[in-house]
Design an enzyme around this catalytic site. Structure first.
Site, PDB file in Angstrom:
ATOM      1  N   ASP A  19       0.825  -1.204   0.000  1.00 49.23           N
ATOM      2  CA  ASP A  19       0.000   0.000   0.000  1.00 49.23           C
ATOM      3  C   ASP A  19       0.864   1.262   0.000  1.00 49.23           C
ATOM      4  O   ASP A  19       2.000   1.237   0.464  1.00 49.23           O
ATOM      5  CB  ASP A  19      -0.925  -0.029   1.226  1.00 49.23           C
ATOM      6  CG  ASP A  19      -2.095   0.931   1.082  1.00 49.23           C
ATOM      7  OD1 ASP A  19      -2.379   1.370  -0.056  1.00 49.23           O
ATOM      8  OD2 ASP A  19      -2.736   1.240   2.108  1.00 49.23           O
ATOM      9  N   GLY A  22       0.152   5.408  -4.381  1.00 50.55           N
ATOM     10  CA  GLY A  22      -0.481   6.654  -4.822  1.00 50.55           C
ATOM     11  C   GLY A  22       0.020   7.837  -4.012  1.00 50.55           C
ATOM     12  O   GLY A  22       0.426   8.872  -4.565  1.00 50.55           O
ATOM     13  N   TRP A  24       2.720   8.028  -2.256  1.00 52.59           N
ATOM     14  CA  TRP A  24       4.157   8.210  -2.500  1.00 52.59           C
ATOM     15  C   TRP A  24       4.365   9.130  -3.713  1.00 52.59           C
ATOM     16  O   TRP A  24       5.171  10.059  -3.678  1.00 52.59           O
ATOM     17  CB  TRP A  24       4.804   6.847  -2.763  1.00 52.59           C
ATOM     18  CG  TRP A  24       6.281   6.886  -2.995  1.00 52.59           C
ATOM     19  CD1 TRP A  24       7.260   6.762  -2.053  1.00 52.59           C
ATOM     20  CD2 TRP A  24       6.945   7.061  -4.260  1.00 52.59           C
ATOM     21  NE1 TRP A  24       8.501   6.845  -2.651  1.00 52.59           N
ATOM     22  CE2 TRP A  24       8.338   7.031  -4.005  1.00 52.59           C
ATOM     23  CE3 TRP A  24       6.510   7.238  -5.579  1.00 52.59           C
ATOM     24  CZ2 TRP A  24       9.290   7.171  -5.017  1.00 52.59           C
ATOM     25  CZ3 TRP A  24       7.454   7.390  -6.580  1.00 52.59           C
ATOM     26  CH2 TRP A  24       8.837   7.346  -6.290  1.00 52.59           C
ATOM     27  N   HIS A  36       2.912   3.379  -8.735  1.00 54.51           N
ATOM     28  CA  HIS A  36       2.724   1.949  -9.035  1.00 54.51           C
ATOM     29  C   HIS A  36       3.932   1.404  -9.805  1.00 54.51           C
ATOM     30  O   HIS A  36       4.385   0.293  -9.559  1.00 54.51           O
ATOM     31  CB  HIS A  36       1.437   1.727  -9.847  1.00 54.51           C
ATOM     32  CG  HIS A  36       0.192   2.167  -9.122  1.00 54.51           C
ATOM     33  ND1 HIS A  36      -0.085   1.785  -7.838  1.00 54.51           N
ATOM     34  CD2 HIS A  36      -0.856   2.939  -9.512  1.00 54.51           C
ATOM     35  CE1 HIS A  36      -1.247   2.324  -7.456  1.00 54.51           C
ATOM     36  NE2 HIS A  36      -1.733   3.026  -8.456  1.00 54.51           N
ATOM     37  N   ARG A  70     -11.672   3.041  -8.493  1.00 55.42           N
ATOM     38  CA  ARG A  70     -10.738   4.126  -8.799  1.00 55.42           C
ATOM     39  C   ARG A  70     -11.006   4.714 -10.186  1.00 55.42           C
ATOM     40  O   ARG A  70     -11.788   4.160 -10.954  1.00 55.42           O
ATOM     41  CB  ARG A  70      -9.308   3.596  -8.711  1.00 55.42           C
ATOM     42  CG  ARG A  70      -9.021   3.127  -7.302  1.00 55.42           C
ATOM     43  CD  ARG A  70      -7.589   2.739  -7.122  1.00 55.42           C
ATOM     44  NE  ARG A  70      -7.377   2.371  -5.729  1.00 55.42           N
ATOM     45  CZ  ARG A  70      -6.209   2.338  -5.129  1.00 55.42           C
ATOM     46  NH1 ARG A  70      -5.124   2.655  -5.801  1.00 55.42           N
ATOM     47  NH2 ARG A  70      -6.116   2.000  -3.856  1.00 55.42           N
ATOM     48  N   LEU A 130      10.704 -20.728  -5.403  1.00 51.72           N
ATOM     49  CA  LEU A 130       9.824 -19.784  -4.691  1.00 51.72           C
ATOM     50  C   LEU A 130       8.431 -19.886  -5.296  1.00 51.72           C
ATOM     51  O   LEU A 130       8.275 -20.000  -6.509  1.00 51.72           O
ATOM     52  CB  LEU A 130      10.341 -18.336  -4.857  1.00 51.72           C
ATOM     53  CG  LEU A 130       9.413 -17.248  -4.304  1.00 51.72           C
ATOM     54  CD1 LEU A 130       9.365 -17.281  -2.773  1.00 51.72           C
ATOM     55  CD2 LEU A 130       9.853 -15.856  -4.765  1.00 51.72           C
TER      56      LEU A 130
HETATM   57  C1  IPE Z   1      -5.403  -2.769  -0.658  1.00 55.35           C
HETATM   58  O1  IPE Z   1      -5.049  -1.436  -0.715  1.00 55.35           O
HETATM   59  C2  IPE Z   1      -5.328  -3.372  -2.033  1.00 55.35           C
HETATM   60  C3  IPE Z   1      -3.987  -3.527  -2.592  1.00 55.35           C
HETATM   61  C4  IPE Z   1      -2.860  -3.263  -1.987  1.00 55.35           C
HETATM   62  C5  IPE Z   1      -3.963  -4.041  -3.932  1.00 55.35           C
HETATM   63  P1  IPE Z   1      -6.133  -0.285  -0.864  1.00 55.35           P
HETATM   64  O2  IPE Z   1      -5.382   0.986  -0.865  1.00 55.35           O
HETATM   65  O3  IPE Z   1      -7.023  -0.554  -2.005  1.00 55.35           O
HETATM   66  O4  IPE Z   1      -6.972  -0.455   0.473  1.00 55.35           O
HETATM   67  P2  IPE Z   1      -7.903   0.603   1.229  1.00 55.35           P
HETATM   68  O5  IPE Z   1      -8.836   1.170   0.215  1.00 55.35           O
HETATM   69  O6  IPE Z   1      -7.007   1.642   1.809  1.00 55.35           O
HETATM   70  O7  IPE Z   1      -8.585  -0.210   2.286  1.00 55.35           O
HETATM   71  C1  IPE Z   2      -1.447   0.232  -3.408  1.00 51.63           C
HETATM   72  O1  IPE Z   2      -1.183   1.600  -3.400  1.00 51.63           O
HETATM   73  C2  IPE Z   2      -1.543  -0.341  -4.803  1.00 51.63           C
HETATM   74  C3  IPE Z   2      -2.915  -0.666  -5.232  1.00 51.63           C
HETATM   75  C4  IPE Z   2      -3.984  -0.603  -4.502  1.00 51.63           C
HETATM   76  C5  IPE Z   2      -3.058  -1.113  -6.611  1.00 51.63           C
HETATM   77  P1  IPE Z   2      -2.374   2.631  -3.443  1.00 51.63           P
HETATM   78  O2  IPE Z   2      -2.665   2.970  -4.851  1.00 51.63           O
HETATM   79  O3  IPE Z   2      -3.527   2.160  -2.639  1.00 51.63           O
HETATM   80  O4  IPE Z   2      -1.702   3.881  -2.741  1.00 51.63           O
HETATM   81  P2  IPE Z   2      -2.417   4.881  -1.746  1.00 51.63           P
HETATM   82  O5  IPE Z   2      -2.944   4.068  -0.603  1.00 51.63           O
HETATM   83  O6  IPE Z   2      -3.511   5.569  -2.506  1.00 51.63           O
HETATM   84  O7  IPE Z   2      -1.328   5.792  -1.335  1.00 51.63           O
HETATM   85 MG    MG Z   3      -4.051   2.380  -0.692  1.00 51.46          MG
END
Ligand code: IPE
Ligand code: IPE
Ligand code: MG
Length: 242
Positions: A19, A22, A24, A36, A70, A130
């Site tokens: 997580d 975005g 970052w 990403h 999204r 792995l």
């Molecule tokens: C969880 O992260 C899904 C992945 C890492 C792919 P999200 O960013 O989607 O989760 P929420 O929305 O903060 O719960």
């Molecule tokens: C996790 O990072 C990757 C996916 C969910 C695909 P995010 O995209 O959720 O990043 P934040 O949480 O918005 O910073």
């Molecule tokens: Mg996230």
């Protein structure tokens, strides 16, 4: 070998909620997608290091059943990235003896991506160094719902007796059949929730939450987290040993 000092011993199965990509990117004035893309570097690095660290199973959360909410731009960007990752990494993964499997509902993914996923699974199915599991369009409740539907069909066809339904048989109907339960779940970027990731399989997993965003989660941080895990006392309901 990785040039980083590995952990004392390791969790056999590590699952990661990657997580913070975005945030970052946004914090650096970049488009979310750039986060990403940077996150893929960390995946590559971790996959390579796992055998050195004694990790036999690595499961990564790449896209959730909730992530369709999204923007179209971000979803399309992510899907392109998944295709690019599979195409670009297939040969290396196979050379490194990594077996790749995907969990989640594939039916909603585009046909080209589905094809690449199936090809990569086939190409790497004999590898044992792995086990990499990629959760793509994965949601724990969705997985359980699909499993229950398949079980109900099996009962209707007389292939499964209601009294044969057990924790073990339920596990076998999940996408993760044949994969042991995670020992450790790592979630980066400061959110303290599981976001529908492997709820059945992680009933007894240890959780470690870190503030670091996934694109900054380098091997040094991985080792620190694995060592934290080593200090945990896993009791599984029994009496404490110390
Ligand atoms: C969880 O992260 C899904 C992945 C890492 C792919 P999200 O960013 O989607 O989760 P929420 O929305 O903060 O719960
Ligand atoms: C996790 O990072 C990757 C996916 C969910 C695909 P995010 O995209 O959720 O990043 P934040 O949480 O918005 O910073
Ligand atoms: Mg996230």
């Amino acid at each position: 070998m990785s040039d980083i000092q590995g952990p004392d011993k390791s969790a056999r199965h590590v699952a990661v909620i990657m997580d913070g990509n975005g945030r970052w990117a946004t914090a650096r004035g970049l488009e979310r997608l750039k986060g990403h893309v940077k996150g893929v570097d960390r995946v590559r690095e971790l996959v390579r290091a796992c055998p050195d660290f004694g990790i036999e199973y690595l499961t990564i959360f790449a896209f959730s059943t909730e992530n369709w909410k999204r923007s179209e731009r971000e979803v399309t960007g992510l899907m392109n990235l998944f295709r690019r990752y599979i195409r670009g990494e297939a040969e290396t993964l196979n050379k490194d003896k990594v077996r790749v499997r995907f969990i989640g509902d594939r039916s909603r993914l585009d046909a080209k991506l589905q094809g690449l996923m199936a090809e990569l699974e086939k190409l790497t199915e004999k590898n044992t160094r792995l086990n990499l599991t990629v959760a793509l369009n994965y949601g724990g409740r969705d997985e359980i719902t699909r499993a229950v539907q398949r079980m109900a069909k099996a009962v209707k066809l007389g292939m499964l007796k209601p009294e044969e339904i057990s924790e073990a048989s339920i596990s076998n109907f999940l996408d993760t059949a044949d994969i042991p339960d995670p020992d450790l779940v790592i979630r980066t970027s400061g959110e303290y929730r599981t976001s529908n990731f492997l709820p059945w399989q992680c009933a007894y997993a240890e959780y470690i939450f870190t503030e670091t965003a996934w694109p900054d989660f380098t091997l040094k941080e991985v080792v620190k987290t694995l060592n934290d895990y080593n200090g945990r006392d896993r009791r599984f309901g029994a009496t404490a040993i110390r």
